[in-house]
Scaffold this motif. Structure first.
Motif, mmCIF file in Angstrom:
data_model
loop_
_atom_site.group_PDB
_atom_site.id
_atom_site.type_symbol
_atom_site.label_atom_id
_atom_site.label_comp_id
_atom_site.label_asym_id
_atom_site.label_seq_id
_atom_site.Cartn_x
_atom_site.Cartn_y
_atom_site.Cartn_z
ATOM 1 N N LEU A 17 0.826 -1.232 0.000
ATOM 2 C CA LEU A 17 0.208 0.092 0.420
ATOM 3 C C LEU A 17 0.524 1.340 0.113
ATOM 4 O O LEU A 17 0.508 1.787 -1.049
ATOM 5 C CB LEU A 17 -0.994 -0.464 0.837
ATOM 6 N N PHE A 18 2.204 1.187 0.212
ATOM 7 C CA PHE A 18 3.407 2.553 0.751
ATOM 8 C C PHE A 18 3.518 2.529 -0.402
ATOM 9 O O PHE A 18 3.752 3.845 -0.984
ATOM 10 C CB PHE A 18 3.607 1.687 1.833
ATOM 11 N N VAL A 19 4.037 1.124 -1.379
ATOM 12 C CA VAL A 19 5.020 1.992 -2.221
ATOM 13 C C VAL A 19 3.627 1.743 -3.679
ATOM 14 O O VAL A 19 4.066 3.009 -4.121
ATOM 15 C CB VAL A 19 5.417 0.915 -3.284
ATOM 16 N N LEU A 20 2.432 1.534 -3.549
ATOM 17 C CA LEU A 20 1.046 1.965 -4.367
ATOM 18 C C LEU A 20 1.020 3.188 -4.167
ATOM 19 O O LEU A 20 0.765 4.483 -5.312
ATOM 20 C CB LEU A 20 0.050 1.580 -4.467
ATOM 21 N N SER A 21 1.282 3.667 -3.104
ATOM 22 C CA SER A 21 0.351 5.304 -3.103
ATOM 23 C C SER A 21 1.208 6.281 -2.783
ATOM 24 O O SER A 21 0.991 7.518 -3.662
ATOM 25 C CB SER A 21 -0.042 5.457 -0.620
ATOM 26 N N SER A 22 2.874 6.145 -3.139
ATOM 27 C CA SER A 22 3.621 6.886 -3.545
ATOM 28 C C SER A 22 3.911 6.830 -5.021
ATOM 29 O O SER A 22 3.713 8.214 -5.755
ATOM 30 C CB SER A 22 4.900 5.963 -2.840
ATOM 31 N N ILE A 23 3.816 5.752 -5.655
ATOM 32 C CA ILE A 23 3.811 6.039 -7.096
ATOM 33 C C ILE A 23 2.190 6.570 -7.891
ATOM 34 O O ILE A 23 2.465 7.955 -8.626
ATOM 35 C CB ILE A 23 3.690 4.452 -7.516
ATOM 36 N N MET A 24 1.416 6.697 -6.992
ATOM 37 C CA MET A 24 0.530 7.284 -7.047
ATOM 38 C C MET A 24 0.266 8.456 -7.027
ATOM 39 O O MET A 24 0.198 9.316 -7.890
ATOM 40 C CB MET A 24 -1.322 7.175 -6.769
ATOM 41 N N VAL A 25 0.919 9.102 -5.801
ATOM 42 C CA VAL A 25 1.108 10.969 -5.402
ATOM 43 C C VAL A 25 3.012 11.052 -6.358
ATOM 44 O O VAL A 25 1.933 12.055 -6.873
ATOM 45 C CB VAL A 25 1.078 11.492 -3.755
ATOM 46 N N SER A 26 3.025 10.852 -6.850
ATOM 47 C CA SER A 26 4.673 10.983 -7.497
ATOM 48 C C SER A 26 4.099 11.367 -8.533
ATOM 49 O O SER A 26 4.541 12.381 -9.709
ATOM 50 C CB SER A 26 5.443 9.973 -7.177
ATOM 51 N N VAL A 27 3.404 10.268 -9.483
ATOM 52 C CA VAL A 27 3.161 10.055 -10.669
ATOM 53 C C VAL A 27 1.920 11.855 -11.243
ATOM 54 O O VAL A 27 2.019 12.133 -11.601
ATOM 55 C CB VAL A 27 2.829 8.988 -11.028
ATOM 56 N N ILE A 28 0.946 12.523 -10.035
ATOM 57 C CA ILE A 28 0.014 13.159 -10.317
ATOM 58 C C ILE A 28 0.685 14.170 -10.812
ATOM 59 O O ILE A 28 0.454 15.404 -10.743
ATOM 60 C CB ILE A 28 -1.218 12.480 -9.668
ATOM 61 N N PHE A 29 1.150 14.450 -9.319
ATOM 62 C CA PHE A 29 2.090 15.602 -8.396
ATOM 63 C C PHE A 29 3.054 16.042 -10.115
ATOM 64 O O PHE A 29 2.809 16.664 -10.636
ATOM 65 C CB PHE A 29 3.217 15.423 -7.672
ATOM 66 N N ILE A 30 3.767 14.882 -11.220
ATOM 67 C CA ILE A 30 4.042 15.128 -12.005
ATOM 68 C C ILE A 30 4.082 15.503 -12.685
ATOM 69 O O ILE A 30 3.987 16.337 -13.757
ATOM 70 C CB ILE A 30 5.602 13.783 -11.981
ATOM 71 N N GLN A 31 2.701 14.599 -13.065
ATOM 72 C CA GLN A 31 1.559 15.708 -13.599
ATOM 73 C C GLN A 31 1.121 17.086 -13.966
ATOM 74 O O GLN A 31 0.970 17.208 -14.460
ATOM 75 C CB GLN A 31 0.287 14.010 -13.848
ATOM 76 N N VAL A 32 0.756 17.430 -13.093
ATOM 77 C CA VAL A 32 0.796 18.669 -12.415
ATOM 78 C C VAL A 32 1.596 19.584 -12.551
ATOM 79 O O VAL A 32 1.259 20.073 -13.102
ATOM 80 C CB VAL A 32 -0.185 18.446 -10.704
ATOM 81 N N PHE A 33 3.271 19.321 -12.299
ATOM 82 C CA PHE A 33 4.104 19.898 -12.797
ATOM 83 C C PHE A 33 4.134 20.210 -14.366
ATOM 84 O O PHE A 33 4.216 21.408 -14.493
ATOM 85 C CB PHE A 33 5.169 19.712 -11.845
ATOM 86 N N MET A 34 3.783 19.309 -14.797
ATOM 87 C CA MET A 34 3.620 19.306 -16.215
ATOM 88 C C MET A 34 3.117 19.707 -16.800
ATOM 89 O O MET A 34 4.135 20.569 -17.920
ATOM 90 C CB MET A 34 4.026 17.525 -16.565
#
Length: 177
Positions: A17-34
């Motif tokens: 759950l930690f890994v999946l949450s981290s990936i999800m949050v990171s990818v969404i953050f990168i998408q918003v930044f991009m």
């Protein structure tokens, strides 16, 4: 070997759950930044976040069962006394286990058919069968946790006359005013 199994029993879902949450949050953050800073968009980010979220939900079911936070009728526990609460908990765990077996059986059938067809997701090009494996895997893990709970319920029923203690999932969690 026993230490490894004990560690997996205690931590398996938590780390996934930690890994999946981290990936999800990171990818969404990168998408918003991009999108808003770089004025460019990633074609795969929403799909990866969605699939991580799907897997997170089904693994989270197993984690909830392990910690006795799965869906059950807590209000009915108010009506029962002592040992009857354990029986009620046992029945609810057995019914949930039957549902888990049903989902694993039919979910695996659907996922294996999709894996045979070779269909892939649009952006990431991963097999769609991998995404559809989330329900049977998550419910399979939940089924293992339910079996552990059922064994605990049976032990509690046998030991109740000596200890007069209720198991965690049979305790009353509702404050009556």
């Amino acid at each position: 070997m026993l230490k490894v199994l004990r560690w997996l029993d205690e931590n398996f879902e938590k780390y996934i759950l930690f890994v999946l949450s981290s990936i999800m949050v990171s990818v969404i953050f990168i998408q918003v930044f991009m999108r808003y800073v770089m004025s460019n968009s990633l074609s795969w980010s929403e799909e990866l976040a969605r699939y991580c979220f799907i897997w997170l939900i089904y693994i989270g079911i197993s984690y909830a069962v392990k910690h006795h936070r799965h869906i059950k009728v807590d209000a009915a526990l108010i009506l029962f006394k002592d040992k009857t609460k354990i029986y009620f908990s046992l029945i609810s765990n057995i019914l949930f286990l039957v549902f888990c077996v049903y989902v694993v059986f039919y979910g695996y059938g659907i996922a294996s058919q999709l894996l045979m067809f070779g269909q892939t997701t649009p952006a990431l090009q991963i097999p769609t069968g991998v995404v559809y494996l989330a329900p049977p895997v998550g419910m399979g893990l939940a089924g293992i946790r339910l079996i552990q709970n059922i064994i605990g319920n049976i032990i509690s029923i046998k030991n109740f006359d000596k200890t007069h203690e209720l198991p965690k999932d049979a305790e009353q969690n509702i404050n009556v005013i």
